[in-house]
Design a protein around this motif. Sequence first.
Motif, PDB file in Angstrom:
ATOM      1  N   PRO A 188      -5.773   7.010  17.293  1.00 32.98           N
ATOM      2  CA  PRO A 188      -4.410   6.986  17.855  1.00 32.98           C
ATOM      3  C   PRO A 188      -3.761   5.620  17.722  1.00 32.98           C
ATOM      4  N   GLY A 189      -2.494   5.619  17.298  1.00 32.20           N
ATOM      5  CA  GLY A 189      -1.729   4.384  17.222  1.00 32.20           C
ATOM      6  C   GLY A 189      -1.953   3.550  15.977  1.00 32.20           C
ATOM      7  N   VAL A 190      -2.812   4.009  15.080  1.00 36.71           N
ATOM      8  CA  VAL A 190      -3.109   3.267  13.857  1.00 36.71           C
ATOM      9  C   VAL A 190      -2.336   3.863  12.688  1.00 36.71           C
ATOM     10  N   ASN A 191      -1.588   3.025  11.985  1.00 42.30           N
ATOM     11  CA  ASN A 191      -0.854   3.455  10.790  1.00 42.30           C
ATOM     12  C   ASN A 191      -1.694   3.135   9.555  1.00 42.30           C
ATOM     13  N   VAL A 192      -1.791   4.095   8.636  1.00 40.72           N
ATOM     14  CA  VAL A 192      -2.603   3.931   7.435  1.00 40.72           C
ATOM     15  C   VAL A 192      -1.709   4.009   6.199  1.00 40.72           C
ATOM     16  N   ILE A 193      -1.820   3.007   5.333  1.00 44.88           N
ATOM     17  CA  ILE A 193      -1.071   2.978   4.079  1.00 44.88           C
ATOM     18  C   ILE A 193      -2.081   2.967   2.944  1.00 44.88           C
ATOM     19  N   LYS A 194      -1.840   3.778   1.905  1.00 43.81           N
ATOM     20  CA  LYS A 194      -2.769   3.883   0.787  1.00 43.81           C
ATOM     21  C   LYS A 194      -2.268   3.092  -0.416  1.00 43.81           C
ATOM     22  N   ASP A 195      -3.230   2.653  -1.229  1.00 40.65           N
ATOM     23  CA  ASP A 195      -2.938   2.055  -2.535  1.00 40.65           C
ATOM     24  C   ASP A 195      -1.964   0.881  -2.441  1.00 40.65           C
ATOM     25  N   ILE A 196      -2.293  -0.099  -1.621  1.00 42.34           N
ATOM     26  CA  ILE A 196      -1.442  -1.277  -1.453  1.00 42.34           C
ATOM     27  C   ILE A 196      -1.763  -2.312  -2.527  1.00 42.34           C
ATOM     28  N   PRO A 197      -0.798  -2.717  -3.349  1.00 46.94           N
ATOM     29  CA  PRO A 197      -1.060  -3.812  -4.296  1.00 46.94           C
ATOM     30  C   PRO A 197      -1.300  -5.114  -3.534  1.00 46.94           C
ATOM     31  N   TYR A 198      -2.193  -5.933  -4.039  1.00 48.48           N
ATOM     32  CA  TYR A 198      -2.467  -7.189  -3.374  1.00 48.48           C
ATOM     33  C   TYR A 198      -2.899  -8.226  -4.410  1.00 48.48           C
ATOM     34  N   THR A 244      -4.016  -5.349  -8.930  1.00 46.75           N
ATOM     35  CA  THR A 244      -5.093  -4.858  -8.088  1.00 46.75           C
ATOM     36  C   THR A 244      -4.500  -4.092  -6.925  1.00 46.75           C
ATOM     37  N   LYS A 245      -5.194  -3.047  -6.493  1.00 46.52           N
ATOM     38  CA  LYS A 245      -4.726  -2.304  -5.332  1.00 46.52           C
ATOM     39  C   LYS A 245      -5.871  -2.125  -4.339  1.00 46.52           C
ATOM     40  N   MET A 246      -5.514  -2.102  -3.085  1.00 40.72           N
ATOM     41  CA  MET A 246      -6.462  -1.877  -2.004  1.00 40.72           C
ATOM     42  C   MET A 246      -6.464  -0.398  -1.647  1.00 40.72           C
ATOM     43  N   GLU A 247      -7.662   0.170  -1.372  1.00 45.61           N
ATOM     44  CA  GLU A 247      -7.725   1.595  -1.044  1.00 45.61           C
ATOM     45  C   GLU A 247      -6.825   1.925   0.149  1.00 45.61           C
ATOM     46  N   PHE A 248      -6.985   1.158   1.225  1.00 47.63           N
ATOM     47  CA  PHE A 248      -6.204   1.425   2.428  1.00 47.63           C
ATOM     48  C   PHE A 248      -5.826   0.124   3.128  1.00 47.63           C
ATOM     49  N   THR A 258      -2.777  -6.187  10.561  1.00 49.23           N
ATOM     50  CA  THR A 258      -2.940  -5.719   9.179  1.00 49.23           C
ATOM     51  C   THR A 258      -4.390  -5.923   8.763  1.00 49.23           C
ATOM     52  N   LEU A 259      -5.038  -4.844   8.358  1.00 48.07           N
ATOM     53  CA  LEU A 259      -6.438  -4.903   7.942  1.00 48.07           C
ATOM     54  C   LEU A 259      -6.602  -4.150   6.627  1.00 48.07           C
ATOM     55  N   ASN A 260      -6.936  -4.870   5.553  1.00 46.43           N
ATOM     56  CA  ASN A 260      -7.254  -4.211   4.293  1.00 46.43           C
ATOM     57  C   ASN A 260      -8.643  -3.584   4.400  1.00 46.43           C
ATOM     58  N   GLN A 262      -6.862  15.243   0.748  1.00 44.29           N
ATOM     59  CA  GLN A 262      -6.191  15.900  -0.358  1.00 44.29           C
ATOM     60  C   GLN A 262      -4.705  16.098  -0.071  1.00 44.29           C
ATOM     61  N   ALA A 263      -4.385  16.392   1.198  1.00 43.94           N
ATOM     62  CA  ALA A 263      -2.999  16.665   1.566  1.00 43.94           C
ATOM     63  C   ALA A 263      -2.145  15.405   1.541  1.00 43.94           C
ATOM     64  N   ASN A 264      -2.765  14.252   1.774  1.00 45.57           N
ATOM     65  CA  ASN A 264      -1.993  13.014   1.892  1.00 45.57           C
ATOM     66  C   ASN A 264      -2.092  12.106   0.671  1.00 45.57           C
TER      67      ASN A 264
END
Length: 252
Positions: free
Chosen positions: A25-35, A48-52, A79-81, A175-177
């Motif tokens: 709860p309360g955690v936002n997840v972003i996929k495939d972040i370039p870094y 390069t991209k980070m998984e999450f 923010t946590l890679n 799979q859905a996201n």
Amino acid sequence: MSGQKAVQNGKAFESKIFAVLKQIPGVNVIKDIPYPSIYSAYSTKHKTKMEFRAENISLTFETLDFQGNKITKTRLFNTLNIECKYQEDSGTTDEKYPLVYENALISDAEATLFVYEDPLKNIKRGALEFMYDKALNSGERLIVMDFDSFLANVNKQYALELVAARFEQGSELFQANHPRLKMLDSYSRKRFNQAMRKNEQCGEFFDEYLDCQRDFHNFIARHGVQSRDYLPYLNNLRTLRAGITECLPNLN
């Protein structure tokens, strides 16, 4: 294990991590972040991209205090890679660990969490010891956990009762996201090039996709990901990927 099987297992492991993150709860997840990578300073073409990336997440981990004593600390990360590594055979996955550590030190996220799974104990001797030692001495820039420890950490932090058996490989939630590039992965380069020639609209989508991807990486290189101004690029890339994948199945 074949290279294709290793990739499939790696993706399946990512799906388990993603499924856990989505339960918090309360955690936002972003996929495939370039870094930025340590190689980026030597070539603007290196991407390069980070998984999450997880936002607003708490973890308990070991670190050193100002006197160099080992302590257990709980911290909220804005923010946590998250790097995910799965190894089932004696391959080369663990040879990439030093790169994960070096990139964690220069990351624009507050820290990097390295989560691994080694079901058959095939990670090379010394590799995990290296990572745990580097994490301990990283000034809280790198945190290392196996999957079971990560799951237990989440359960304790958020009073959850998540069980490892619930997070089967290829979870429907993942799979859905996940961005719709999986269909492209199933096509060989030859088949994909054939699709480009047969379907003009698909080729146009792909050309536009490459242009948008280039603009996206240039934006990240200039501004980083601290602001959310990069989101329109991500949304456009997802739309273009969807257009490409819709074209491919219609070919004879």
